[in-house]
Design a protein around this motif. Structure first.
Motif, mmCIF file in Angstrom:
data_model
loop_
_atom_site.group_PDB
_atom_site.id
_atom_site.type_symbol
_atom_site.label_atom_id
_atom_site.label_comp_id
_atom_site.label_asym_id
_atom_site.label_seq_id
_atom_site.Cartn_x
_atom_site.Cartn_y
_atom_site.Cartn_z
ATOM 1 N N GLN A 8 0.810 -1.210 0.000
ATOM 2 C CA GLN A 8 0.000 0.000 0.000
ATOM 3 C C GLN A 8 0.852 1.272 0.000
ATOM 4 N N ALA A 9 2.171 1.120 0.181
ATOM 5 C CA ALA A 9 3.014 2.294 0.326
ATOM 6 C C ALA A 9 3.033 3.108 -0.961
ATOM 7 N N PRO A 10 3.065 4.447 -0.843
ATOM 8 C CA PRO A 10 3.050 5.282 -2.046
ATOM 9 C C PRO A 10 4.337 5.194 -2.850
ATOM 10 N N GLY A 371 0.024 -13.420 -5.771
ATOM 11 C CA GLY A 371 -1.071 -13.629 -6.713
ATOM 12 C C GLY A 371 -2.409 -13.771 -6.015
ATOM 13 N N LEU A 372 -2.436 -14.541 -4.923
ATOM 14 C CA LEU A 372 -3.683 -14.700 -4.167
ATOM 15 C C LEU A 372 -4.112 -13.380 -3.524
ATOM 16 N N ARG A 373 -3.151 -12.603 -3.061
ATOM 17 C CA ARG A 373 -3.488 -11.316 -2.464
ATOM 18 C C ARG A 373 -4.074 -10.361 -3.509
ATOM 19 N N ILE A 374 -3.520 -10.431 -4.712
ATOM 20 C CA ILE A 374 -4.070 -9.608 -5.798
ATOM 21 C C ILE A 374 -5.511 -10.017 -6.071
ATOM 22 N N ASP A 441 -2.346 -3.639 -10.633
ATOM 23 C CA ASP A 441 -2.446 -2.194 -10.857
ATOM 24 C C ASP A 441 -3.905 -1.745 -10.902
ATOM 25 N N SER A 442 -4.741 -2.520 -11.600
ATOM 26 C CA SER A 442 -6.154 -2.171 -11.696
ATOM 27 C C SER A 442 -6.830 -2.233 -10.332
ATOM 28 N N ALA A 443 -6.518 -3.281 -9.554
ATOM 29 C CA ALA A 443 -7.129 -3.417 -8.228
ATOM 30 C C ALA A 443 -6.718 -2.268 -7.315
ATOM 31 N N GLN A 444 -5.449 -1.894 -7.353
ATOM 32 C CA GLN A 444 -4.979 -0.833 -6.475
ATOM 33 C C GLN A 444 -5.573 0.514 -6.873
#
Length: 472
Positions: A8-10, A371-374, A441-444
């Motif tokens: 989550q870090a910028p 991958g699972l976290r994504i 990238d899309s999820a974030q």
């Protein structure tokens, strides 16, 4: 900092850059140590290898920074570290193969480096072309049709190597279509289950505490089961069959959360493997070699010409101990022609020991965990299932390869992802990394808009207050 906070870090791209620099140092250090240990000097072409590894880290990092800036910062370093370790091990094996012409094994390290460049280039190209992973849903049935053609093609090809038909010839090149088929099938399953998951999850009768799937909804899993058995019979490819069927069961359970699908899948896998293992000679031979790995060293086994690869692999793991003999100090050539493909993990076990094997398996586990976290972070069902499918395919392939080499299951002949020789495997695995980066990238981006707006609003308010204070 926890992995969750890290993702989550910028400044995740800065973290990725530092990790990639660390990977480059490890890869070049291992390459140098191999040459110094075996030849007393730096390997020939060390400078060119160093430039290539540096560019393999820099180019995809710049591409991710430009086209997927919010992607997970661990995906690229993990994939490149496994790839770099594979290049080091292949170079180490090449030195032995060149020094002992009697083995009649051609060096493959330089060729694998070329395939790595191609795989990374394909990864970058996919990130540029595919800006939204959901576009793949438009081509589900076309992709499945192509996948079925590629899956059946080796059965009609004359490229029969080492008893299995998993290659097709394209001029001077041999291609393993099964490596690409697993990605296409994962995309199709993700799209199909996104549409059909309610029907698969909510219908059926309860028996012994489980909700059994209804007959008409059992059709897809039966069709996949039959198809995996056909691959096993006509192509004698145990690894692809296990990955193909296991991937569908994993994604089906993810979509429906019904244990009955897992139970049905396991029962069908056991029945199918037992029947084919008893009737198909090549598969039956692998089961016999798994049950009696030391028979090849008996006078009867030597007279019959039985393969001693599995037995030599077990000796390699045993002689490596905890820390191994050191890079270049073992004898992986005793495994034979499969030392740089199926059995490359034995080199790790002998020369880097149990510690090295555990480190490699932890790298795979961490890559699958990302991958699972994504999949958990993704907002759309298609992205969730596709990321889970990619992670599941990686875990299954690592299991069937390491399990076969360590004697836990019969040998499958598949390549260890990123680590072993194989151009098709390398390109397919970097395609998988590109898809995970795109979904990440899309999820974030979908998790961040509100916080980004609040931060921007906070900055504008503080700026306005500063301006007012300045005027005052």
């Amino acid at each position: 900092m926890s992995f969750a906070a890290l993702a989550q870090a910028p400044n995740r791209r800065r973290i990725e850059a530092w990790l990639l620099a660390f990977v480059v140092v490890i890869t070049l250090g291992g390459h140098a140590c191999t040459g110094l240990s075996m030849q007393g000097r730096l390997p020939a072409g060390f400078t060119g290898f160093a430039v290539a590894v540096f560019l393999l880290a820099l180019v995809p990092h710049l591409a991710v920074r430009r086209w997927a800036a919010r992607a997970d910062p661990l995906l690229l370093p993990l994939a490149l570290l496994l790839t770099g370790l594979g290049l080091v091990l292949l170079h180490r094996l090449d030195i032995t193969y060149v020094a002992e012409p009697r083995l009649k094994i051609a060096p493959v390290g330089n060729g694998q480096l070329v395939w790595t460049v191609i795989g990374v280039a394909v990864c970058v190209g996919l990130l540029i072309v595919l800006r939204d992973h959901r576009r793949l849903q438009r081509y589900l049935y076309l992709m499945m049709a192509v996948a079925l053609v590629l899956l059946m093609a080796p059965a009609f090809s004359s490229a029969d190597q080492f008893g299995a038909k998993r290659w097709i010839m394209m001029g001077p090149l041999s291609v393993q279509p099964g490596e690409f088929v697993k990605i296409m099938i994962a995309v199709f399953f993700a799209g199909y289950l996104t549409v059909s998951r309610d029907a698969l999850a909510l219908s059926g009768r309860r028996l012994l505490g489980m909700r059994l799937p209804p007959g008409r909804q059992l059709g897809p899993i039966a069709a996949i089961w039959v198809l995996s058995l056909l691959v096993l019979v006509f192509e004698r490819d145990l690894g692809t069959s296990l990955i193909f069927f296991g991937l569908f069961v994993i994604m089906l359970y993810t979509a429906t959360e019904r244990t009955s699908w897992v139970v049905c899948g396991l029962l069908m896998a056991v029945v199918g493997a037992a029947v084919v293992g008893s009737l198909e000679p090549h598969v039956h031979g692998r089961v016999e070699a798994w049950l009696n790995p030391m028979e090849a060293f008996t006078p009867e086994g030597i007279k019959a010409g039985l393969s001693n690869q599995l037995g030599q692999a077990l000796f390699s793991f045993g002689s490596g101990g905890i820390t191994g003999t050191g890079l270049g100090q073992g004898h992986p050539e005793l495994v034979g022609f499969a030392g740089n493909s199926d059995f490359i993990l034995t080199t790790v076990g002998e020369e880097l020991g149990l510690a090295g094997v555990m480190a490699v398996l932890l790298l795979y586990g961490l890559l699958a965990q990302r991958g699972l976290r994504i999949g958990l972070l993704a907002r759309d069902p298609f992205g969730k299932l596709l990321a889970t499918g990619m992670a599941g395919a990686l875990v299954l392939q690592v299991f069937v390869v390491t399990g076969g080499v360590m004697g836990l299951i019969p040998l499958t002949g598949k390549a260890l992802p990123f680590l072993a020789k194989g151009g098709s495997s390398m390109v397919a695995n970097w395609l998988m990394v590109a898809l995970l980066i795109r979904i990440s990238d899309s999820a974030q981006r979908r998790h961040e808009p509100a916080s980004s707006r609040n931060a921007a609003s906070g900055r504008s308010h503080s700026g306005a207050r500063g301006a007012v204070a300045g005027v005052g």
